[in-house]
Design a protein around this motif. Structure first.
Motif, mmCIF file in Angstrom:
data_model
loop_
_atom_site.group_PDB
_atom_site.id
_atom_site.type_symbol
_atom_site.label_atom_id
_atom_site.label_comp_id
_atom_site.label_asym_id
_atom_site.label_seq_id
_atom_site.Cartn_x
_atom_site.Cartn_y
_atom_site.Cartn_z
ATOM 1 N N SER A 152 0.854 -1.191 0.000
ATOM 2 C CA SER A 152 0.000 0.000 0.000
ATOM 3 C C SER A 152 0.887 1.236 0.000
ATOM 4 O O SER A 152 2.117 1.137 0.015
ATOM 5 C CB SER A 152 -0.899 -0.001 1.240
ATOM 6 N N ASP A 153 0.248 2.400 0.028
ATOM 7 C CA ASP A 153 0.993 3.653 0.111
ATOM 8 C C ASP A 153 1.412 3.974 1.546
ATOM 9 O O ASP A 153 2.145 4.915 1.772
ATOM 10 C CB ASP A 153 0.144 4.812 -0.431
ATOM 11 N N GLY A 154 0.949 3.185 2.510
ATOM 12 C CA GLY A 154 1.335 3.371 3.906
ATOM 13 C C GLY A 154 2.324 2.300 4.319
ATOM 14 O O GLY A 154 2.617 1.368 3.574
ATOM 15 N N ASP A 155 2.842 2.431 5.526
ATOM 16 C CA ASP A 155 3.781 1.439 6.055
ATOM 17 C C ASP A 155 3.039 0.179 6.494
ATOM 18 O O ASP A 155 1.949 0.251 7.054
ATOM 19 C CB ASP A 155 4.533 2.003 7.268
ATOM 20 N N GLU A 156 3.668 -0.971 6.265
ATOM 21 C CA GLU A 156 3.207 -2.243 6.808
ATOM 22 C C GLU A 156 4.212 -2.682 7.867
ATOM 23 O O GLU A 156 5.398 -2.377 7.757
ATOM 24 C CB GLU A 156 3.098 -3.315 5.715
ATOM 25 N N TYR A 157 3.721 -3.413 8.895
ATOM 26 C CA TYR A 157 4.567 -3.843 9.999
ATOM 27 C C TYR A 157 4.239 -5.277 10.421
ATOM 28 O O TYR A 157 3.123 -5.748 10.246
ATOM 29 C CB TYR A 157 4.352 -2.956 11.238
ATOM 30 N N TYR B 188 -1.450 -11.871 9.273
ATOM 31 C CA TYR B 188 -1.880 -10.721 10.067
ATOM 32 C C TYR B 188 -0.732 -9.718 10.046
ATOM 33 O O TYR B 188 0.438 -10.107 10.122
ATOM 34 C CB TYR B 188 -2.174 -11.127 11.510
ATOM 35 N N PHE B 189 -1.053 -8.438 9.952
ATOM 36 C CA PHE B 189 -0.004 -7.420 9.921
ATOM 37 C C PHE B 189 -0.588 -6.069 10.301
ATOM 38 O O PHE B 189 -1.797 -5.853 10.221
ATOM 39 C CB PHE B 189 0.651 -7.351 8.535
ATOM 40 N N GLY B 190 0.281 -5.173 10.729
ATOM 41 C CA GLY B 190 -0.120 -3.800 10.983
ATOM 42 C C GLY B 190 0.071 -2.998 9.720
ATOM 43 O O GLY B 190 0.963 -3.291 8.919
#
Length: 192
Positions: A145-150, A161-163
Motif C-alpha cells: 500500500s501507500d502506507g507502512d506495513e509492519y 496478520y499485519f499492521g
C-alpha cells in the motif's frame, strides 16, 4: 513506532531445552537478555529467533530513528557471536522477521526499491527456501500500500496478520489480515 531501549525475555516452557535461553520452567520475573549482544546502549529491538533457537535476528535503530539495520547472531560454543549486519541488509530499512513454521519462508518489512524505483514506506517482502538455500526477497504485491506495513505474522494455515498505516483504516495503524490465495494473498481485511 518507538522501539524498546533494551530487550528482555522470559524463558517459556515451549522453548527447546537445547536453546541458549531455555529453562525447564517459566521464570518468575524478567531478566535482561544478552547484555552486550542484544541489550546495548543502542536502541535494539524486534528480536526473532530461528526455529531451532540458535540464531537471532534483531534491528538496531539509528539515534534519530530514521534508519534501522537488521543484525543477526548465532549461539556457538556456549555464547552468542558478535552481531553482524545480515547479508541481505544494511542499505535499506529491513525489520520484523517472521519464519513460517515449516521453515520454508522468511517474511520481513522493508523500504527497498520496487522494480528499480525507490520508495520510503515499508512493504512486506518474502523469500523462500529451496532445500538449504534461500532465494531472493520479493515484495508481496497483494499486501502493498501507500502506507507502512509492519510485523507480518502467519498462521499455520497461511492467513497473514499485519499492521498497516494504509488508507481505509480506522486508526493511524490498524490490524489487517489476508487469506492465502494460491502463492499469494487475497485482499486485506481491516480488523481495526
Amino acid at each position: 513506532r518507538r522501539a524498546w531501549l533494551s530487550l528482555m525475555i522470559v524463558a517459556a516452557t515451549h522453548v527447546q531445552a537445547a536453546a541458549p535461553y531455555a529453562s525447564p520452567t517459566p521464570q518468575p520475573k524478567p531478566e535482561l537478555f544478552g547484555a552486550g549482544i542484544f541489550s546495548t546502549a543502542h536502541d535494539d529491538a524486534h528480536p526473532t529467533f530461528t526455529l531451532d533457537g540458535n540464531t537471532a535476528y534483531f534491528l538496531r535503530n539509528s539515534p534519530d530513528f530514521r534508519h534501522w539495520t537488521m543484525l543477526s547472531t548465532t549461539f556457538r560454543d556456549g555464547r552468542w557471536d558478535k552481531p553482524e549486519v545480515v547479508p541481505f541488509g544494511g542499505q535499506y530499512n529491513d525489520a520484523d522477521v517472521f519464519f513460517t513454521r515449516d521453515d520454508k519462508a522468511m517474511y520481513i518489512i522493508s523500504n527497498r526499491p520496487v522494480n528499480g524505483r525507490a520508495h520510503s514506506d515499508t512493504d512486506i517482502w518474502v523469500r523462500r527456501r529451496d532445500g538449504a538455500n534461500w532465494g531472493e526477497f520479493s515484495r508481496v504485491d497483494a499486501l502493498a500500500s501507500d502506507g507502512d506495513e509492519y510485523f507480518p505474522t502467519l498462521t499455520d494455515r497461511g492467513t497473514i496478520y499485519f499492521g498497516s498505516e494504509r488508507p481505509g483504516g480506522k486508526g493511524k495503524c490498524d490490524l489487517w489480515r489476508a487469506q492465502p490465495k494460491g502463492d499469494t494473498f487475497g485482499a486485506p481485511e481491516n480488523l481495526a
